[in-house]
Design an enzyme around this catalytic site. Structure first.
Site, PDB file in Angstrom:
ATOM      1  NE  ARG A  50      -3.736   2.625   0.680  1.00 13.99           N
ATOM      2  CZ  ARG A  50      -3.438   4.064   0.687  1.00 13.99           C
ATOM      3  NH1 ARG A  50      -2.447   4.453   0.206  1.00 13.99           N
ATOM      4  NH2 ARG A  50      -4.410   4.665   1.019  1.00 13.99           N
ATOM      5  CD  GLU A  58     -11.357   3.716  -2.224  1.00 14.47           C
ATOM      6  OE1 GLU A  58     -11.211   2.455  -2.920  1.00 14.47           O
ATOM      7  OE2 GLU A  58     -10.738   3.838  -1.419  1.00 14.47           O
ATOM      8  NE  ARG A  92      -3.739  -2.580   2.327  1.00 13.47           N
ATOM      9  CZ  ARG A  92      -4.733  -1.398   1.926  1.00 13.47           C
ATOM     10  NH1 ARG A  92      -5.234  -1.424   0.675  1.00 13.47           N
ATOM     11  NH2 ARG A  92      -5.065  -0.378   2.819  1.00 13.47           N
TER      12      ARG A  92
END
Length: 217
Positions: A50, A58, A92
């Site tokens: 990430r 998004e 992540r």
């Protein structure tokens, strides 16, 4: 006494070392969206990365797919080095990737493919890059103000809007009044849309007005 001091020093050194994660290197083998990708290390381990300190639109937002394409063009299939910062709640690895000397996080913000992520920001220079991109109307900043909604606000709204481009919230309050909220307005983030109550999404202010909704006073 010396043994005790030595033990304390050893513990402190171990604790300090634990606070610094090692950098990761490998080839980018998959792009999830504009701020997440998969790294294949030399040891054949796949690591979900990430991007740190930035937030990309998004997939359901305007410019979301374009942001993904931009990131892919920069790093897909390339060897990258990731300066690791932490691990997020989804497991992540959070870090800043580099292709050679190119700081990918900074570049994504500079060209208008992502926002500086205020909540997790360490590098204030990203805010400067964002301001410059906005002033020059690069990338997502070339869209309308109603479309350029920060991703964290988009997620916080808990919206069920599937169109991506229609972001004006048509809310019905406790008095039965039909009020619309545009992105960036004071109550936009906390307003939830319940279509079962007759609430709805609008693409334009004109559409909301014509349907009988008024702006929040």
């Amino acid at each position: 006494m010396k043994t005790v001091r030595l033990a304390i020093i050893t513990l402190l050194v171990c604790h300090m070392q634990a606070g610094f994660a090692a950098d990761l290197s490998g080839k980018v083998v998959a792009i999830a969206d504009g701020d997440t990708f998969t790294l294949l290390t030399a040891g054949k381990q796949q690591v979900k990365i990430r991007l740190a300190e930035i937030d990309a639109p998004e997939s359901g937002q305007p410019y979301g797919n374009k942001s993904k394409q931009v990131l892919s063009g920069m790093i897909f299939g390339k060897d990258v080095r990731v300066v690791v910062q932490t691990t997020d709640r989804y497991g992540r690895t959070v870090g800043r990737p580099f292709v050679g000397d190119l700081d990918i996080c900074a570049e994504m913000v500079r060209i208008g493919a992502a926002w500086a992520y205020r909540q997790y920001l360490r590098d204030g220079g990203l805010l400067t890059l964002e301001s410059e991109a906005k002033a020059e109307k690069r990338g997502l900043w070339s869209t309308s103000e109603a479309q350029a909604v920060p991703p964290w606000e988009w997620r916080r709204s808990g919206n069920g809007n599937q169109s991506g481009s229609c972001q004006i919230k048509g809310n019905i309050n406790s008095k039965g009044e039909r009020i619309y909220h545009v992105p960036g307005s004071r109550s936009y983030g906390q307003t939830r849309i319940n279509t079962a109550r007759g609430e709805r999404w609008f693409c334009t202010v004109e559409e909301a007005t014509a349907a009988g909704w008024r702006p929040r006073s």
